[in-house]
Design a protein around this motif. Sequence first.
Motif, PDB file in Angstrom:
ATOM      1  N   ALA A 206     -27.031  40.036  26.442  1.00 34.85           N
ATOM      2  CA  ALA A 206     -26.198  40.877  27.166  1.00 34.85           C
ATOM      3  C   ALA A 206     -26.773  42.139  27.881  1.00 34.85           C
ATOM      4  O   ALA A 206     -27.531  42.638  27.293  1.00 34.85           O
ATOM      5  CB  ALA A 206     -24.763  41.109  26.930  1.00 34.85           C
ATOM      6  N   THR A 207     -26.828  42.457  29.083  1.00 37.47           N
ATOM      7  CA  THR A 207     -27.022  43.620  29.566  1.00 37.47           C
ATOM      8  C   THR A 207     -25.982  44.537  30.396  1.00 37.47           C
ATOM      9  O   THR A 207     -25.136  43.704  31.005  1.00 37.47           O
ATOM     10  CB  THR A 207     -28.397  43.501  30.775  1.00 37.47           C
ATOM     11  OG1 THR A 207     -29.285  42.973  29.940  1.00 37.47           O
ATOM     12  CG2 THR A 207     -28.707  44.867  31.113  1.00 37.47           C
ATOM     13  N   VAL A 208     -25.797  45.595  30.072  1.00 39.36           N
ATOM     14  CA  VAL A 208     -24.381  46.234  30.872  1.00 39.36           C
ATOM     15  C   VAL A 208     -24.926  47.746  31.261  1.00 39.36           C
ATOM     16  O   VAL A 208     -25.874  48.402  30.769  1.00 39.36           O
ATOM     17  CB  VAL A 208     -23.317  46.268  29.717  1.00 39.36           C
ATOM     18  CG1 VAL A 208     -23.734  46.886  28.359  1.00 39.36           C
ATOM     19  CG2 VAL A 208     -22.159  47.065  30.432  1.00 39.36           C
ATOM     20  N   GLU A 209     -24.477  48.007  32.464  1.00 38.12           N
ATOM     21  CA  GLU A 209     -24.760  49.148  32.804  1.00 38.12           C
ATOM     22  C   GLU A 209     -23.624  49.999  32.238  1.00 38.12           C
ATOM     23  O   GLU A 209     -22.494  49.874  32.156  1.00 38.12           O
ATOM     24  CB  GLU A 209     -24.583  49.302  34.523  1.00 38.12           C
ATOM     25  CG  GLU A 209     -25.459  48.413  35.347  1.00 38.12           C
ATOM     26  CD  GLU A 209     -25.284  48.675  36.697  1.00 38.12           C
ATOM     27  OE1 GLU A 209     -23.969  48.950  37.384  1.00 38.12           O
ATOM     28  OE2 GLU A 209     -26.148  48.389  37.534  1.00 38.12           O
ATOM     29  N   THR A 210     -24.127  51.265  31.886  1.00 39.36           N
ATOM     30  CA  THR A 210     -23.228  52.219  30.947  1.00 39.36           C
ATOM     31  C   THR A 210     -23.937  53.467  31.102  1.00 39.36           C
ATOM     32  O   THR A 210     -24.937  53.954  31.044  1.00 39.36           O
ATOM     33  CB  THR A 210     -22.889  51.683  29.691  1.00 39.36           C
ATOM     34  OG1 THR A 210     -22.019  52.434  29.106  1.00 39.36           O
ATOM     35  CG2 THR A 210     -24.057  51.546  28.889  1.00 39.36           C
ATOM     36  N   ASP A 211     -22.752  54.484  30.725  1.00 35.80           N
ATOM     37  CA  ASP A 211     -23.387  55.705  30.380  1.00 35.80           C
ATOM     38  C   ASP A 211     -23.632  56.102  28.686  1.00 35.80           C
ATOM     39  O   ASP A 211     -23.925  56.959  28.306  1.00 35.80           O
ATOM     40  CB  ASP A 211     -22.265  56.716  30.692  1.00 35.80           C
ATOM     41  CG  ASP A 211     -20.938  56.824  30.271  1.00 35.80           C
ATOM     42  OD1 ASP A 211     -20.618  55.797  29.623  1.00 35.80           O
ATOM     43  OD2 ASP A 211     -20.204  57.855  30.549  1.00 35.80           O
ATOM     44  N   ALA A 212     -23.314  55.106  28.056  1.00 35.55           N
ATOM     45  CA  ALA A 212     -23.420  55.102  26.598  1.00 35.55           C
ATOM     46  C   ALA A 212     -24.837  55.005  26.284  1.00 35.55           C
ATOM     47  O   ALA A 212     -25.475  54.080  26.832  1.00 35.55           O
ATOM     48  CB  ALA A 212     -22.534  54.011  25.968  1.00 35.55           C
ATOM     49  N   GLU A 213     -25.100  55.596  25.148  1.00 36.75           N
ATOM     50  CA  GLU A 213     -26.657  55.719  24.710  1.00 36.75           C
ATOM     51  C   GLU A 213     -26.657  55.771  22.933  1.00 36.75           C
ATOM     52  O   GLU A 213     -25.502  56.257  22.476  1.00 36.75           O
ATOM     53  CB  GLU A 213     -27.583  56.694  25.220  1.00 36.75           C
ATOM     54  CG  GLU A 213     -27.570  57.008  26.518  1.00 36.75           C
ATOM     55  CD  GLU A 213     -28.413  57.891  27.204  1.00 36.75           C
ATOM     56  OE1 GLU A 213     -29.148  58.029  27.823  1.00 36.75           O
ATOM     57  OE2 GLU A 213     -28.070  59.067  26.638  1.00 36.75           O
ATOM     58  N   GLY A 214     -27.924  55.263  22.576  1.00 36.34           N
ATOM     59  CA  GLY A 214     -27.874  55.406  21.177  1.00 36.34           C
ATOM     60  C   GLY A 214     -26.805  54.809  20.246  1.00 36.34           C
ATOM     61  O   GLY A 214     -26.343  53.829  20.426  1.00 36.34           O
ATOM     62  N   GLU A 215     -26.327  55.750  19.335  1.00 36.57           N
ATOM     63  CA  GLU A 215     -25.187  55.350  18.508  1.00 36.57           C
ATOM     64  C   GLU A 215     -24.057  55.023  19.017  1.00 36.57           C
ATOM     65  O   GLU A 215     -23.118  54.272  18.515  1.00 36.57           O
ATOM     66  CB  GLU A 215     -25.070  56.424  17.182  1.00 36.57           C
ATOM     67  CG  GLU A 215     -26.130  56.379  16.304  1.00 36.57           C
ATOM     68  CD  GLU A 215     -26.134  57.507  15.187  1.00 36.57           C
ATOM     69  OE1 GLU A 215     -24.886  58.099  15.318  1.00 36.57           O
ATOM     70  OE2 GLU A 215     -26.967  57.939  14.514  1.00 36.57           O
ATOM     71  N   THR A 216     -23.862  55.683  20.074  1.00 36.93           N
ATOM     72  CA  THR A 216     -22.470  55.494  21.096  1.00 36.93           C
ATOM     73  C   THR A 216     -22.412  53.928  21.478  1.00 36.93           C
ATOM     74  O   THR A 216     -21.369  53.426  21.417  1.00 36.93           O
ATOM     75  CB  THR A 216     -22.145  56.495  21.846  1.00 36.93           C
ATOM     76  OG1 THR A 216     -22.200  57.657  21.616  1.00 36.93           O
ATOM     77  CG2 THR A 216     -21.185  56.362  22.849  1.00 36.93           C
ATOM     78  N   PHE A 217     -23.645  53.862  21.914  1.00 38.78           N
ATOM     79  CA  PHE A 217     -23.820  52.396  22.535  1.00 38.78           C
ATOM     80  C   PHE A 217     -23.776  51.467  21.522  1.00 38.78           C
ATOM     81  O   PHE A 217     -22.875  50.261  21.574  1.00 38.78           O
ATOM     82  CB  PHE A 217     -25.051  52.064  23.327  1.00 38.78           C
ATOM     83  CG  PHE A 217     -25.207  50.617  23.965  1.00 38.78           C
ATOM     84  CD1 PHE A 217     -24.685  50.452  24.876  1.00 38.78           C
ATOM     85  CD2 PHE A 217     -26.106  49.793  23.193  1.00 38.78           C
ATOM     86  CE1 PHE A 217     -24.682  49.295  25.707  1.00 38.78           C
ATOM     87  CE2 PHE A 217     -26.401  48.630  23.854  1.00 38.78           C
ATOM     88  CZ  PHE A 217     -25.520  48.349  25.025  1.00 38.78           C
ATOM     89  N   ASP A 218     -24.227  51.743  20.430  1.00 32.01           N
ATOM     90  CA  ASP A 218     -24.222  50.573  19.193  1.00 32.01           C
ATOM     91  C   ASP A 218     -22.809  50.588  18.755  1.00 32.01           C
ATOM     92  O   ASP A 218     -22.395  49.298  18.456  1.00 32.01           O
ATOM     93  CB  ASP A 218     -24.934  51.021  18.110  1.00 32.01           C
ATOM     94  CG  ASP A 218     -26.470  51.026  18.346  1.00 32.01           C
ATOM     95  OD1 ASP A 218     -26.829  50.334  19.156  1.00 32.01           O
ATOM     96  OD2 ASP A 218     -27.111  51.582  17.586  1.00 32.01           O
ATOM     97  N   HIS A 219     -21.903  51.582  18.704  1.00 29.74           N
ATOM     98  CA  HIS A 219     -20.269  51.649  18.175  1.00 29.74           C
ATOM     99  C   HIS A 219     -19.530  50.537  19.193  1.00 29.74           C
ATOM    100  O   HIS A 219     -18.666  49.957  19.064  1.00 29.74           O
ATOM    101  CB  HIS A 219     -20.117  52.958  18.229  1.00 29.74           C
ATOM    102  CG  HIS A 219     -18.556  53.147  17.902  1.00 29.74           C
ATOM    103  ND1 HIS A 219     -17.903  52.597  16.433  1.00 29.74           N
ATOM    104  CD2 HIS A 219     -17.617  53.595  18.468  1.00 29.74           C
ATOM    105  CE1 HIS A 219     -16.641  52.739  16.709  1.00 29.74           C
ATOM    106  NE2 HIS A 219     -16.428  53.017  17.862  1.00 29.74           N
ATOM    107  N   PHE A 220     -19.981  51.037  20.746  1.00 29.93           N
ATOM    108  CA  PHE A 220     -19.211  50.381  21.634  1.00 29.93           C
ATOM    109  C   PHE A 220     -19.429  48.767  21.582  1.00 29.93           C
ATOM    110  O   PHE A 220     -18.546  47.971  21.588  1.00 29.93           O
ATOM    111  CB  PHE A 220     -19.718  50.721  23.086  1.00 29.93           C
ATOM    112  CG  PHE A 220     -19.749  50.005  24.094  1.00 29.93           C
ATOM    113  CD1 PHE A 220     -18.152  49.956  24.695  1.00 29.93           C
ATOM    114  CD2 PHE A 220     -20.554  49.393  24.756  1.00 29.93           C
ATOM    115  CE1 PHE A 220     -18.153  48.915  25.828  1.00 29.93           C
ATOM    116  CE2 PHE A 220     -20.425  48.552  25.883  1.00 29.93           C
ATOM    117  CZ  PHE A 220     -19.095  48.445  26.383  1.00 29.93           C
TER     118      PHE A 220
END
Length: 152
Positions: free
Chosen positions: A106-120
């Motif tokens: 999966a690829t998603v456009e997002t403003d989340a990065e790093g640990e925030t993205f992993d949590h998401f």
Amino acid sequence: MPLVPFVVESHGSGVAQDITVQGEHAHRFTSDTYPAFGGEDSSPSPLAYTLGALTSCNQISAQLVAKDLGLRVGAFTFTAQGDLDPSVFVGGAQGDANFRSVSVQATVETDAEGETFDHFVAELERRCPVTQLFRRSGLSYSSTWTPRPLGD
């Protein structure tokens, strides 16, 4: 929250079916299967629908989780693959008729990065009913999520 019922009614002959999803807006779709499984390949197979349900449920779950976490998301792309040994399903062998493995890219456009993205990602997969059906079914399940900058 009250339970939300999901109801389908189906009819068919051979291996093809016409399916109606009940609700305020009834939706209709058909299923068939590959000739090797006795079908004419006139519609997607139920197994293909399950993989489509997986990717679309992940996208819906991502929207809900992003809202809860205050994140922005844009476009998604998915590839889901299920590997099936048809010896039980078609040949009647002893064993499990389930997919051996399912993988999601999966690829998603997002403003989340790093640990925030992993949590998401962890949270959307935890909350996605279809992901949980696959994960809890005993097959080998894997997913790889890649963030991309939002295309404002």
